[in-house]
Design a protein around this motif. Structure first.
Motif, short mmCIF file in Angstrom:
data_model
loop_
_atom_site.label_atom_id
_atom_site.label_comp_id
_atom_site.label_asym_id
_atom_site.label_seq_id
_atom_site.Cartn_x
_atom_site.Cartn_y
_atom_site.Cartn_z
N PRO A 109 8.98 4.47 -10.91
CA PRO A 109 9.58 3.37 -11.67
C PRO A 109 9.17 2.04 -11.05
N ALA A 110 9.07 1.03 -11.88
CA ALA A 110 8.54 -0.26 -11.43
C ALA A 110 9.33 -0.83 -10.25
N GLU B 228 9.09 0.76 -1.99
CA GLU B 228 9.38 1.98 -1.25
C GLU B 228 8.15 2.89 -1.22
N THR B 229 7.50 2.96 -2.37
CA THR B 229 6.36 3.86 -2.47
C THR B 229 5.23 3.42 -1.55
N THR C 54 5.32 -5.48 -0.48
CA THR C 54 5.06 -5.06 0.89
C THR C 54 6.20 -5.40 1.84
N GLU C 55 7.28 -5.96 1.33
CA GLU C 55 8.31 -6.41 2.27
C GLU C 55 8.98 -5.25 2.99
N LEU C 56 8.96 -4.07 2.39
CA LEU C 56 9.57 -2.93 3.07
C LEU C 56 8.62 -2.29 4.07
N VAL D 47 -3.26 5.55 -5.74
CA VAL D 47 -2.91 4.77 -6.92
C VAL D 47 -1.42 4.88 -7.17
N VAL D 48 -0.76 3.74 -7.18
CA VAL D 48 0.67 3.70 -7.49
C VAL D 48 0.80 3.21 -8.93
#
Ligand code: SF4
Lengths: 465, 267, 242
Positions: B56-57, B62-63, B87-89, B263-264
């Motif tokens: 999900p967008a 997280e991904t 990228t903050e996570l 690929v996300v």
């Protein structure tokens, strides 16, 4: 046909030994036969698969042929437009009449940068003109970065295929070449293709990071925008196009497409026909110098205008160098590419090379085909290679004075154009019954028995019924 | 006569009929096939051994963090225009050190670094010297260089005209967006003039490329993508990781380009 | 139907049994066969060897010989292919527009045997009986010039008693190619070798095809090997009855 002015006068790799002689030599190489049968068999199956997936393949093929014909019909205008688009963005455009001139231009540009080494993306045009040798003559080493080209270069070998120049080598032969010629290679290198690719990666990585001049070809040039397109798999193309500060692209004048939209056709036709993939891993598109590079384009004729001048031969310039015709050709599969003596082997080579050089310099290539027609079937731009071969055969026979063959043919045609003469002649076949048991027919009788001529011809039987 | 004029003159003498048959475009043209099928897109990507995560967008961050962790990537470069939240996570918030660019001509700065690399300077050794020294040279547009964080990942945000191969050479991963993607062929196209996709070297030199594809960027076929790319000057079409078929025409993944493509797909 | 047989020069002079089989087959199916006496050869050898100019009078002779025929049938994919796809082009290229038009008309009326049976007569079961193991080689010109597709196989499958086995790599050229077999005899032989291996791997006793020329080539090789495999033209199998 009289010699056309566009015929190249010097340099390059487009001729060799007579095909039958070179083929005989190659046919005796059992290893080569096995390597080729395996490789071409693999790629044929893959191609058939992904081509079969597209419901509109025939329509794409028709469009591809027509777009290329449009380019050829107005090539001067497209070239001028392309040049304008390139120069307006800051790319330097150079023109070369033939191989020698192209080499002079390129070696000049390279020398001006002061480099002693250039990295190269696989480009058939540069092999055709013999660029590496020309660079070597001025003390510049050209590093081939495509895996197959690297194998050929390290092995001091010659390209035998337009897409996979080392197709004639199998994995263990390649390992031997690497072990022998690649500085610092792991002596325990295995013949696993993965390990071999990894060795090439390591070998070339440093070159990519340090050499500052690259030479590329182009698969397509878009006249409308000046965009150049390089279609590749390994990423060596991206490396060469991106990292060095000077980029020299060598482009045959037939490589143009009119507009950006036309690529929607070719980017479907090319990958499926060449490597049998739905899409090749990487395609680079750049329009003018990018990210601070200096960019040169060298437009090369070298016999292309001579090819263009022949209405029955010019369709060879539609070729997008996919290599499907090589991979499908039963002659190529058995003789390999070296037998053709030209940078362009296989069916397309058999029609293109003699046109680029003039048929007098390549008189045996148009005959190097059984006319089985499979090349035409698989060609993504529908080049009728068999008909073109037949046409070029005529140009060959016309370029010669009377030969024993032409005399025999003339006599036969004389007999065949009248039924009475013809019947008299074939009745003589009965006497051949005796002769055929004793007199071998050169070329035929080495491997085949001759049929026994019958006691009566069909027509005699029919009339006696 | 110049070579140019002579070649053009030869062409004019040689060329065929002025009006060849018009180009029949009876193939499946752009816009005729609806949006791209995401399942097909994912399947085609996997066929080329790209890694695919469909999420999900709102789970892109997280991904990406998970992917980087699994990969063990410690130094990551990110195209500057990507949404910061992607990228903050991937690194503890607040540990990104944002430095003022030194100013001056970015091209010059860039040249300087490259010249060093070209001179054979050991890029590893330069890496040892610490991120700070690179930041000092970083041209305008590099808004942050990650520091080695608490054992997870660090992120370099690289400016659009940065060609700093040295940074890229020691990066473990690169994160970018894309311009358009093709379901039928499993292709992702980058527009290198777009800040969220970065200059060409960015996605070429690091060995691991994470690209985020929004569902609405996936089109059905090649003609749709070509239409979407009209006017885009510098493009790279990517279909799976780098590969070669040069040995016995058997496909091997991973030569010079990134050997792993992740690929996300954000639904 | 009244069928004009274009027997072809090779069948006339070297393989009369193929012509006889074609006649008998068509007559058995209830059709009248005529053999226009002015016919000789299609001229393909001249065209394909680089002497299309010399082929012109041969083409003209062919066109005139079959001027009045309603349908023309040839037991050869290659010769039918030349008539249909080369004659008019050669004439046009040599500036003979009238001949080109006449050749186009001949082309429209010309069929290869299996096409004629399946498409025109619309039969696949011709009532043949042939209790042997047979493998079929689709010749290049039948396959790729005329595009006869599986018509010959349909006919063969309907033959009573036949044990039809698939030929591996069937669509690969046998290496004949007319004068190619002489000019490039080594390459031709290499192709022949692979074709023969394929034939032998089927353990068939009979090899069949729609062209006597390719059969002469493959059969000549099989005979040289003393392989015991008999080359038979498609017409010869279809003619065979109980
Ligand atoms: S002639 Fe056709 S099949 Fe052969 S390489 Fe060129 S485009 Fe491909």
């Amino acid at each position: 046909m009289t010699t056309f002015l566009g015929m190249p006068t010097g340099g390059g790799h487009l001729t060799g030994e007579p095909f039958p002689k070179a083929a005989k030599h190659a046919l005796g190489n059992a290893q080569l036969r096995r390597n080729l049968a395996k490789a071409t068999g693999t790629i044929r199956a893959k191609r058939a698969n992904v081509v079969g997936e597209l419901p509109d393949w025939a329509e794409l093929r028709a469009a591809g042929a027509a777009i290329k014909d449009e380019v050829l019909a107005n090539l001067d205008e497209y070239l001028v437009r392309f040049e304008e688009a390139l120069t307006s963005r800051g790319t330097h455009v150079h023109w070369a009449r033939d191989a020698d001139e192209a080499n002079r231009i390129i070696t000049g540009l390279v020398k001006a940068t002061g480099t002693r080494e250039v990295i190269k993306v696989k480009s058939m045009a540069t092999v055709e003109i013999g660029l590496n040798e020309a660079l070597a003559d001025v003390g510049v080493h050209a590093v081939e970065t495509d895996l197959a080209e690297l194998i050929v270069q390290l092995g001091n070998d010659k390209s035998s295929h337009i897409l996979v120049p080392a197709i004639h080598r199998n994995r263990s032969e390649i390992r031997e070449v690497f072990r022998r010629e690649m500085p610092g290679v792991d002596p325990d290198l295995t013949d696993d293709p993965r390990a071999l690719a990894e060795a090439a990666r390591k070998h070339l990585r440093h070159k990519f990071m340090t050499v500052d001049v690259a030479i590329s070809g182009a698969n397509f040039g878009v006249a409308e925008t000046g965009a150049l397109v390089v279609v590749e798999s390994e990423g060596n193309g991206r490396m060469c196009l991106t990292l060095p500060r000077t980029l020299i692209s060598v482009v045959g004048i037939e490589k143009l497409v009119p507009s950006w939209r036309d690529l929607e056709v070719f980017l479907q036709l090319l990958p499926r026909s060449s490597t049998g993939e739905r899409m090749n891993p990487y395609t680079s598109v750049w329009t003018g110098p990018t990210e601070g590079q200096t960019s040169h384009v060298v437009l090369v004729d070298n016999g292309r205008t001579a090819t263009l001048a022949d209405p029955d031969g010019r369709a060879a310039l539609r070729c997008i160098r996919c290599s499907a015709c090589l991979n499908s050709c039963p002659v190529y599969e058995r003789t390999g590419g070296h037998a053709y003596g030209s940078t362009y082997p296989g069916p397309i080579g058999a029609v293109l090379s003699p046109q680029l050089t003039g048929v007098d310099k390549n008189p045996t290539l148009p005959f190097a085909s059984s006319l089985c027609g499979v090349c035409y079937d698989v060609c993504p731009v529908a080049i009728d290679i068999p008909s073109m071969l037949v046409h070029l055969r005529e140009r060959v026979t016309e370029s010669k004075r009377a030969t024993p063959e032409s005399t025999a043919m003339r006599a036969l045609a004389w007999a065949m154009s009248d039924a009475r003469r013809w019947r008299r002649l074939i009745r003589l076949g009965k006497f051949g019954r005796v002769a055929s048991r004793h007199v071998p027919l050169p070329g035929w009788s080495t491997a085949r028995d001759l049929p026994q001529p019958p006691k009566e011809t069909f027509r005699d039987w029919w009339e006696s019924r | 006569m110049s070579a140019r004029d002579e070649v053009l003159a030869r062409v004019r003498r040689a060329k065929g009929p002025r009006d060849p048959a018009p180009v029949p475009r009876d193939y499946r043209a752009a816009g005729t096939r609806g949006p791209g099928d995401l399942d097909l897109f994912a399947e085609r990507l996997r066929d080329y051994r790209a890694r695919v995560r469909v999420v999900p967008a709102d789970q892109v961050a997280e991904t990406i963090a998970a992917a980087l962790r699994e990969r063990g990537a410690r130094r990551v470069v990110v195209a500057p225009g990507t949404p910061p939240e992607w990228t903050e996570l991937s690194y503890p918030a607040g540990r990104i050190e944002s430095r003022d660019p030194l100013g001056g001509d970015p091209r010059e700065a860039n040249t300087e670094v490259k010249a060093e690399a070209k001179a054979g300077a050991n890029t590893e050794a330069k890496a040892e010297a610490g991120a700070g020294s690179e930041v000092a040279r970083a041209p305008e547009g590099v808004d942050a260089v990650g520091l080695d964080t608490d054992g997870t990942v660090s992120v370099d945000r690289v400016g659009a005209d940065t060609l700093d191969v040295a940074i890229l050479e020691r990066a473990d991963a690169v994160v970018t967006a894309c311009h358009v993607a093709v379901a039928e062929t499993g292709t992702i196209v980058l527009d290198h003039d777009a800040a969220d996709q970065g200059p060409r070297a960015l996605t070429l030199v690091p060995d691991y490329h994470i690209v985020v594809v929004r569902a609405d960027q996936v089109v059905a076929g090649v003609p749709d993508a070509v239409a979407a790319l009209a006017g885009v000057r510098t493009q790279t079409w990517i279909s799976g990781p780098s590969a070669t078929s040069d040995i016995e025409l058997e496909r091997v993944e991973g030569v010079h380009g990134p050997r792993t493509l992740e690929v996300v797909i954000a639904r | 139907m009244r069928v004009a047989l274009f027997v072809t020069c090779l069948v006339d002079g070297l393989f009369p049994d193929v012509g006889k089989a074609t006649v008998r087959l068509l007559e058995r199916l209830g059709h009248e066969v005529v053999v226009p006496s002015a016919q000789t050869c299609c001229g393909q050898m001249h065209i394909n060897t680089g002497y299309p100019g010399q082929a012109l009078p041969v083409i003209r002779n062919h066109v005139e010989a079959f001027e009045r025929a309603d349908v023309i049938v040839a037991p050869s994919g290659s010769c039918a292919g030349s008539v249909r796809h080369q004659h008019a082009d050669v004439a046009r290229k040599h500036g003979d527009r009238k001949l080109a038009e006449a050749a186009e008309s001949t082309a429209k009326r010309t069929y290869e045997l299996s096409e004629f049976l399946v498409d025109v007569l619309q039969v696949t079961d011709v009532g043949a009986y042939f209790p042997h193991r047979v493998t079929y080689h689709p010749t290049c010109h039948s396959l790729r010039v005329l595009k006869v597709q599986d018509r010959p196989l349909k006919l063969l499958k309907a033959v009573e008693g036949i044990d039809l086995v698939e030929l591996p790599s069937a669509e690969t050229c046998c290496g004949f190619g007319g004068t190619f077999a002489l000019k490039n005899s080594d390459t031709s032989t290499a192709m022949l070798g692979d074709k023969m291996s394929a034939v032998l791997s089927t353990k068939a006793g009979v090899l069949t095809a729609g062209d006597s020329s390719c059969l002469m080539h493959i059969g000549g090789g099989l005979s040289r090997l003393r392989s015991g495999v008999r080359p038979l033209h498609l017409a010869q199998i279809l003619e065979h009855t109980r």
